[in-house]
Scaffold this motif. Sequence first.
Motif, PDB file in Angstrom:
ATOM      1  N   GLU A  40       0.913  -1.161   0.014  1.00 44.17           N
ATOM      2  CA  GLU A  40       0.080  -0.190   0.078  1.00 44.17           C
ATOM      3  C   GLU A  40       0.731   1.230  -0.070  1.00 44.17           C
ATOM      4  N   ASP A  41       1.837   1.229   0.875  1.00 44.67           N
ATOM      5  CA  ASP A  41       2.671   2.267   0.797  1.00 44.67           C
ATOM      6  C   ASP A  41       3.555   2.356  -0.465  1.00 44.67           C
ATOM      7  N   ALA A  44       0.962   4.272  -2.852  1.00 44.88           N
ATOM      8  CA  ALA A  44       0.141   5.476  -2.171  1.00 44.88           C
ATOM      9  C   ALA A  44       0.607   6.852  -3.152  1.00 44.88           C
TER      10      ALA A  44
END
Length: 100
Positions: A40-41, A44
């Motif tokens: 997810e990072d 993002a």
Amino acid sequence: MNLEFTPEENAFRAEVRAFIEANHPKHLEGMGNREDMSPEDMTAWHKILGKKGWSAPAWPTEYGGTGWDSTQRYIWSEENARVGTFMPLPFGISMVAPVI
């Protein structure tokens, strides 16, 4: 040879700097090691850039890119390096997509 930026290029730098300051996820600042990041990072910032239309700086606008010239791409890279943003993985944008 004049190596100074034009007023338009300086205005572009200010726009890029303001965008990064307002939109880059604060918890990702200074994260240089991808192995420390969750999936997810890793996506993002790329998603945020995509919403702005800035995820493919070297592409022409008709293919979803920014249409930036080389100086604008340089400024973009310099401003991202200044604050240590995590740039989108280059494999898809720089290597695979142009072939397709």
